[in-house]
Design an enzyme around this catalytic site. Structure first.
Site, PDB file in Angstrom:
ATOM      1  N   GLN A 125     -56.304 -72.538 -36.032  1.00  0.00           N
ATOM      2  CA  GLN A 125     -55.359 -72.846 -34.959  1.00  0.00           C
ATOM      3  C   GLN A 125     -55.594 -71.920 -33.767  1.00  0.00           C
ATOM      4  O   GLN A 125     -55.730 -70.713 -33.928  1.00  0.00           O
ATOM      5  CB  GLN A 125     -53.920 -72.706 -35.491  1.00  0.00           C
ATOM      6  CG  GLN A 125     -52.842 -73.169 -34.524  1.00  0.00           C
ATOM      7  CD  GLN A 125     -52.852 -74.672 -34.252  1.00  0.00           C
ATOM      8  OE1 GLN A 125     -53.282 -75.462 -35.089  1.00  0.00           O
ATOM      9  NE2 GLN A 125     -52.395 -75.062 -33.094  1.00  0.00           N
ATOM     10  N   ASP A 183     -61.550 -80.458 -36.424  1.00  0.00           N
ATOM     11  CA  ASP A 183     -60.984 -80.353 -35.069  1.00  0.00           C
ATOM     12  C   ASP A 183     -61.958 -80.918 -34.029  1.00  0.00           C
ATOM     13  O   ASP A 183     -61.566 -81.185 -32.887  1.00  0.00           O
ATOM     14  CB  ASP A 183     -60.740 -78.877 -34.721  1.00  0.00           C
ATOM     15  CG  ASP A 183     -59.266 -78.524 -34.651  1.00  0.00           C
ATOM     16  OD1 ASP A 183     -58.455 -79.439 -34.430  1.00  0.00           O
ATOM     17  OD2 ASP A 183     -58.947 -77.338 -34.798  1.00  0.00           O
ATOM     18  N   LYS A 237     -48.663 -79.881 -39.376  1.00  0.00           N
ATOM     19  CA  LYS A 237     -49.940 -80.319 -39.967  1.00  0.00           C
ATOM     20  C   LYS A 237     -49.858 -80.289 -41.491  1.00  0.00           C
ATOM     21  O   LYS A 237     -50.283 -81.223 -42.174  1.00  0.00           O
ATOM     22  CB  LYS A 237     -51.088 -79.440 -39.451  1.00  0.00           C
ATOM     23  CG  LYS A 237     -51.432 -79.720 -37.994  1.00  0.00           C
ATOM     24  CD  LYS A 237     -52.433 -78.732 -37.373  1.00  0.00           C
ATOM     25  CE  LYS A 237     -52.566 -79.025 -35.879  1.00  0.00           C
ATOM     26  NZ  LYS A 237     -53.494 -78.108 -35.177  1.00  0.00           N
TER      27      LYS A 237
HETATM   28  N1  GUN Z   1     -54.146 -75.447 -30.324  1.00  0.00           N
HETATM   29  C1  GUN Z   1     -53.666 -76.437 -29.550  1.00  0.00           C
HETATM   30  N2  GUN Z   1     -54.180 -77.627 -29.936  1.00  0.00           N
HETATM   31  C2  GUN Z   1     -55.003 -77.370 -30.969  1.00  0.00           C
HETATM   32  C3  GUN Z   1     -55.806 -78.187 -31.797  1.00  0.00           C
HETATM   33  O1  GUN Z   1     -55.906 -79.402 -31.647  1.00  0.00           O
HETATM   34  N3  GUN Z   1     -56.490 -77.550 -32.775  1.00  0.00           N
HETATM   35  C4  GUN Z   1     -56.430 -76.204 -32.950  1.00  0.00           C
HETATM   36  N4  GUN Z   1     -57.162 -75.668 -33.931  1.00  0.00           N
HETATM   37  N5  GUN Z   1     -55.693 -75.417 -32.197  1.00  0.00           N
HETATM   38  C5  GUN Z   1     -54.982 -75.996 -31.217  1.00  0.00           C
END
Ligand code: GUN
Length: 295
Positions: free
Chosen positions: A98, A121, A54
């Protein structure tokens, strides 16, 4: 049937180039760079890899990014205080925490503590609720990436039977809602299957589009798939492998080698849905910086 691979890597590169171009324009107009912050707690291997991707993707498109890493022992109260700081930091357009989080921290509390206007998100109940009734919102990354792939490959969805396997809040539920909305991609007749579903095979055999998002390696086999179906594989389970340096490989939810020959289109793992999820996060961050959804 000869099948086409849906190349998520190529599409994600294309969308990233579009975003980078838009950022260039914004800078030329004297605007500030979009700024994404990412909170990570602990040292889960998968999470660390995703967060690194990311951050790198932000760089590629010209965003500013801030990574805030905390040790596993951070308390819920301390984490909520960090979220509050990001909520009121005007330089930060959007941020994510996350997941998963350590067991002593309530993920739901954390999600609801994020200002929904910065929730890139799309996990906050306000964004989920707005999505479910078709209002402008941040749509969560994986469902939005899947729709983008269907759109870019001009795959017909109107009136099609779409079977979603999996009912998670992150993928199954939202992608089902999006596929049934009055729009393109959408307008499909959607069935959601899960671990308690009876006659799963028969239901899948009716599907024109199957979205496999249950997290069970190679679950979907050829006998469950109709000739000419479109198969979207959302699975990314880490399985041990002696062929890779890291000692594991990513396995999808679809038994690709036997399913692919029956398909019209299919996503590979890796290189299908995965690369699109980060692109969706970047798109949401751009929308946040431009205040297009919430002013
Ligand atoms: N863990 C797995 N996929 C995601 C996601 O799309 N966003 C976040 N914040 N955590 C995750």
């Amino acid at each position: 049937m000869s099948y086409k691979i849906i190349d998520g890597k190529a599409i994600s590169d294309q969308v990233k180039a579009e975003i980078a171009e838009e950022v260039k324009q914004m800078i030329a107009e004297g605007k500030k760079r979009p700024h994404l912050a990412v909170i990570i707690v602990g040292h889960d291997g998968g999470s660390e890899t995703y967060v690194a991707h990311k951050v790198k993707s932000c760089e590629q498109v010209g965003f500013t990014s801030t990574k805030l890493a905390f040790e596993e022992k951070i308390t819920e109260e301390q984490l909520l205080a960090e979220i509050d700081k990001l909520n009121s930091n005007e330089d930060i357009d959007g941020f994510i925490v996350q997941l998963p989080l350590p067991k002593h921290i309530s993920e739901q509390k954390v999600i609801e503590a994020i200002d929904y206007r910065k929730d890139v998100d799309g996990f906050h109940p306000i964004n989920v609720g707005r999505m479910s009734i078709g209002l402008p919102c941040y749509v969560s990354a994986t469902p939005s990436g899947i729709l983008e792939l269907l759109k870019r490959y001009e795959i017909e969805t109107s009136g099609k039977n779409c079977v979603v396997i999996g009912r998670s809040n992150i993928v199954g539920k939202p992608v089902a809602l999006l596929m049934m909305q009055k729009a393109y991609p959408g307008d499909a007749t959607v069935t959601v299957c899960h671990s308690r579903t009876k006659n799963l095979k028969d239901i899948c055999l009716q599907a024109d589009i199957i979205i496999a998002a249950l997290g069970a390696p190679e679950f979907l086999t050829a006998e469950m798939v109709k000739e000419g179906a479109v198969v979207i594989d959302v699975g990314t389970t880490r399985v041990p492998s002696d062929k890779t340096k890291s000692g594991f490989r990513l396995s999808g939810d679809v038994k690709f080698d036997e399913v692919a020959p029956k398909c019209s289109y299919i996503t590979p793992v890796p290189g299908g849905v995965g690369p699109m999820t980060i692109v969706s996060l970047l798109k949401n961050t751009l929308l946040a910086a431009k205040k297009e959804i919430y002013s």
